[in-house]
Each structure stands twice: as C-alpha cells, then as structure tokens.
Design an enzyme around this catalytic site. Structure first.
Site, PDB file in Angstrom:
ATOM      1  N   GLY A  20      18.199-104.466  35.940  1.00 28.81           N
ATOM      2  CA  GLY A  20      17.075-105.280  35.809  1.00 28.81           C
ATOM      3  C   GLY A  20      15.868-104.648  36.237  1.00 28.81           C
ATOM      4  O   GLY A  20      14.876-104.786  35.762  1.00 28.81           O
ATOM      5  N   ARG A  24      15.091 -98.743  39.189  1.00 28.38           N
ATOM      6  CA  ARG A  24      16.811 -98.455  39.269  1.00 28.38           C
ATOM      7  C   ARG A  24      17.263 -97.522  37.823  1.00 28.38           C
ATOM      8  O   ARG A  24      18.027 -96.630  38.148  1.00 28.38           O
ATOM      9  CB  ARG A  24      17.567 -99.631  39.203  1.00 28.38           C
ATOM     10  CG  ARG A  24      17.276-100.275  40.823  1.00 28.38           C
ATOM     11  CD  ARG A  24      18.276 -99.466  41.596  1.00 28.38           C
ATOM     12  NE  ARG A  24      17.895 -99.830  42.908  1.00 28.38           N
ATOM     13  CZ  ARG A  24      18.603-100.246  44.017  1.00 28.38           C
ATOM     14  NH1 ARG A  24      20.144-100.427  43.670  1.00 28.38           N
ATOM     15  NH2 ARG A  24      18.099-100.399  45.071  1.00 28.38           N
ATOM     16  N   ARG A  43       4.557-101.539  29.442  1.00 30.50           N
ATOM     17  CA  ARG A  43       4.649-102.287  30.599  1.00 30.50           C
ATOM     18  C   ARG A  43       5.298-102.103  31.776  1.00 30.50           C
ATOM     19  O   ARG A  43       5.972-102.813  32.416  1.00 30.50           O
ATOM     20  CB  ARG A  43       5.144-103.866  29.980  1.00 30.50           C
ATOM     21  CG  ARG A  43       4.132-104.602  29.105  1.00 30.50           C
ATOM     22  CD  ARG A  43       4.863-105.826  28.486  1.00 30.50           C
ATOM     23  NE  ARG A  43       3.914-106.387  27.668  1.00 30.50           N
ATOM     24  CZ  ARG A  43       3.372-107.550  27.606  1.00 30.50           C
ATOM     25  NH1 ARG A  43       3.718-108.563  28.760  1.00 30.50           N
ATOM     26  NH2 ARG A  43       2.736-107.999  27.074  1.00 30.50           N
ATOM     27  N   ARG A  87      25.259-104.392  31.216  1.00 31.12           N
ATOM     28  CA  ARG A  87      24.324-104.959  32.549  1.00 31.12           C
ATOM     29  C   ARG A  87      24.879-104.325  34.078  1.00 31.12           C
ATOM     30  O   ARG A  87      26.100-104.788  33.960  1.00 31.12           O
ATOM     31  CB  ARG A  87      23.880-106.339  32.398  1.00 31.12           C
ATOM     32  CG  ARG A  87      23.493-106.976  33.748  1.00 31.12           C
ATOM     33  CD  ARG A  87      22.939-108.349  33.701  1.00 31.12           C
ATOM     34  NE  ARG A  87      22.674-108.779  35.111  1.00 31.12           N
ATOM     35  CZ  ARG A  87      21.901-108.714  36.017  1.00 31.12           C
ATOM     36  NH1 ARG A  87      21.215-107.496  36.056  1.00 31.12           N
ATOM     37  NH2 ARG A  87      22.155-109.079  37.039  1.00 31.12           N
ATOM     38  N   SER A  90      22.870-107.043  40.601  1.00 30.68           N
ATOM     39  CA  SER A  90      23.292-107.674  41.618  1.00 30.68           C
ATOM     40  C   SER A  90      23.672-109.126  41.530  1.00 30.68           C
ATOM     41  O   SER A  90      23.018-109.629  40.658  1.00 30.68           O
ATOM     42  CB  SER A  90      22.153-107.595  42.826  1.00 30.68           C
ATOM     43  OG  SER A  90      20.929-108.020  42.373  1.00 30.68           O
ATOM     44  N   ASP A 204      24.337-110.640  48.097  1.00 32.67           N
ATOM     45  CA  ASP A 204      23.829-111.813  49.016  1.00 32.67           C
ATOM     46  C   ASP A 204      25.032-112.834  48.656  1.00 32.67           C
ATOM     47  O   ASP A 204      25.983-112.890  47.824  1.00 32.67           O
ATOM     48  CB  ASP A 204      22.571-112.394  48.886  1.00 32.67           C
ATOM     49  CG  ASP A 204      22.073-112.778  47.645  1.00 32.67           C
ATOM     50  OD1 ASP A 204      21.818-111.851  46.663  1.00 32.67           O
ATOM     51  OD2 ASP A 204      22.364-114.187  47.292  1.00 32.67           O
ATOM     52  N   ARG A 217      22.499-101.122  49.214  1.00 31.19           N
ATOM     53  CA  ARG A 217      22.284-101.603  47.766  1.00 31.19           C
ATOM     54  C   ARG A 217      22.321-100.259  46.711  1.00 31.19           C
ATOM     55  O   ARG A 217      22.802-100.493  45.891  1.00 31.19           O
ATOM     56  CB  ARG A 217      20.985-102.406  47.461  1.00 31.19           C
ATOM     57  CG  ARG A 217      21.056-103.667  48.119  1.00 31.19           C
ATOM     58  CD  ARG A 217      19.614-104.466  47.951  1.00 31.19           C
ATOM     59  NE  ARG A 217      19.838-105.609  48.750  1.00 31.19           N
ATOM     60  CZ  ARG A 217      19.405-107.027  48.256  1.00 31.19           C
ATOM     61  NH1 ARG A 217      18.939-106.894  47.122  1.00 31.19           N
ATOM     62  NH2 ARG A 217      19.647-107.906  49.130  1.00 31.19           N
TER      63      ARG A 217
HETATM   64  N1  ADE Z   1      20.727-112.111  42.287  1.00 27.61           N
HETATM   65  C1  ADE Z   1      21.057-111.544  43.475  1.00 27.61           C
HETATM   66  N2  ADE Z   1      21.479-112.585  44.311  1.00 27.61           N
HETATM   67  C2  ADE Z   1      21.166-113.733  43.527  1.00 27.61           C
HETATM   68  C3  ADE Z   1      20.960-114.951  43.750  1.00 27.61           C
HETATM   69  N3  ADE Z   1      21.222-115.375  45.078  1.00 27.61           N
HETATM   70  N4  ADE Z   1      20.473-115.853  42.955  1.00 27.61           N
HETATM   71  C4  ADE Z   1      20.344-115.492  41.778  1.00 27.61           C
HETATM   72  N5  ADE Z   1      20.139-114.163  41.420  1.00 27.61           N
HETATM   73  C5  ADE Z   1      20.785-113.278  42.118  1.00 27.61           C
END
Ligand code: ADE
Length: 234
Positions: A20, A24, A43, A87, A90, A204, A217
């Site tokens: 994304g 990175r 951009r 892709r 995270s 997360d 990360r």
């Molecule tokens: N990418 C990483 N954590 C996320 C989350 N909690 N919601 C949406 N996209 C995410």
C-alpha cells in the site's frame, strides 16, 4: 505512460508486488532487488523495477483503499502487461486464534462494495485468489516457519468503522482478518486475465486491541516480500 504511471513502455515487469505504502515499495526494492530502478513517481506513488534471483520484478505502491488500488491494478495490467500481481500489506485480525505477526494468505476477500460492484448488479460475486500463487505462497510461508493462516478475509471501505455488529458477524463466519484492497485486486485481475494474491501480516487485533510497534512492522514486511517473490517465481 498512463494517467497515473509515468513509466516508459516496457519498464514494468510481468510480476508486480504491490504494498500500500510507496515508501515500503522503495524499501523492498532497495532491500530485495538487484539493480532497482525507479520507474514511477507520479503523485508520489513510487514504483521500482529490478531483478530477484534473475527474475524481473516491479514493486509498485497501490495506495490505501480499493479505489486507489483499482487505478494502479487496471493500468499495470491493461497498459503495461502485468500478469501476476501480489499485494503485500498489513491486516487486522478478527479471530482469537490469529495472533500479531501471523501471516494471512487470502483465499477469498469479502466486501460490502468494490469499485467493480456495478459489473455484478445484484450478484454477490466472490473474489478469490489464483490457486497456483496461493499454493506456492502457503508452501513458502510454511518453509520459513511463519505461523500462517489460509482463508477468507474482508476488504473494508473504511478504516474507522462504527458498526461493531459488522465485525462480530465477520468473526462468526470465520473471516480471518480485515484490510482494504484485496477484493478489488482479485476482481480486476480476474476480469483482465491476470493472476492475483494477497499476502498479509497481522499488524493489529480487532478482538484484543493489540497492535505491533512500528519496529516490528518492518521485519514482518520483509517476510511477506520474500513469500510473495517465492510464490510468484515458483
Ligand atoms: N489494515 C491493517 N489493520 C487494519 C484494520 N484494522 N482495518 C482495516 N485495514 C487494516
């Protein structure tokens, strides 16, 4: 050159890894590729082409969310001839047995909507990964000793979702994790005849509210790059 990708014709490889975050993409290209060359910076969305074990590969940012990814995936496939798109990103875990840093290989990606939704009218289309990539990525992740889960994920339209019941239903139905891009990647690739996969690490946890520190990360991200490269060229 296209509206959003300033690369010269022929300067994008048939295999493209898509994080994304454009920075990175730069880090991954400088860390894992031989002779990386920056091929796009329109951009600030950076793309680099180099080689990995003698194979030509491009690492190009997708931006956040399906509308952004859709632009790059469409142009990479239609205009630059990309054939394999992976892709790397995270995700937030939605199951108790999924832990921080685990690797998720997304077999399917549910969504409320994607930029492609209007193609299907009332049909609930099921975006799914390319089997050969999925199988190779699962084997590569296992060989590395990464704790890996293969299954369904959810591609959300919004990061700050205020519908707690939605997460609960996803969890009940076995969805492993949430992110924001894979469903559109799988749909665009299917429509345009390319192979696609999403390899994610858990940054997360929606149930425990834990989150990875930023230092961790980078390590998790490197592991995903290696899994994606091994899968793409297996
Ligand atoms: N990418 C990483 N954590 C996320 C989350 N909690 N919601 C949406 N996209 C995410």
């Amino acid at each position: 050159m296209t509206v959003h990708i300033g690369a010269e014709p022929g300067s994008i490889a048939e295999t493209v890894l898509m994080p994304g975050d454009p920075l990175r993409a730069k880090w991954a290209a400088e860390t894992f590729l031989d002779d990386p060359v920056c091929v796009n910076q329109v951009r600030g969305m950076l793309g680099f082409t180099g080689t990995w074990k003698g194979n030509r590969v491009t690492i190009h940012g997708s931006g956040m969310g399906m509308p952004s990814l859709s632009i790059y995936a469409n142009e990479l496939i239609r205009d630059f001839g990309a054939k394999t798109l992976v892709r790397i990103g995270s995700c937030g875990a939605m199951q108790d047995h999924v832990k921080l840093r685990d690797v998720i290989i997304a077999m399917t990606a549910s969504s409320y909507s994607t930029p492609s939704a209007s193609f299907f009218r009332d049909l609930s289309y099921a975006p799914c990964a390319d089997w050969s990539l999925l199988r190779a990525a699962a084997a590569a992740a296992e060989a590395k000793g990464s704790t890996t889960h293969v299954g369904g994920i959810y591609s959300a339209d919004v990061f700050y979702d205020e519908r707690p019941d939605l997460d609960e239903q996803m969890t009940r139905h076995g969805v492993l994790a949430v992110e924001m891009e894979a469903a559109e990647l799988y749909t665009v690739a299917a429509r345009l005849g390319a192979r696609a996969l999403a390899v994610l690490t858990v940054s997360d946890h929606l149930r425990t509210h834990e989150a990875l520190p930023s230092s961790d990360r980078e390590r998790s991200f490197g592991e995903m790059v290696e899994i994606a490269l091994e899968a793409a060229f297996s």
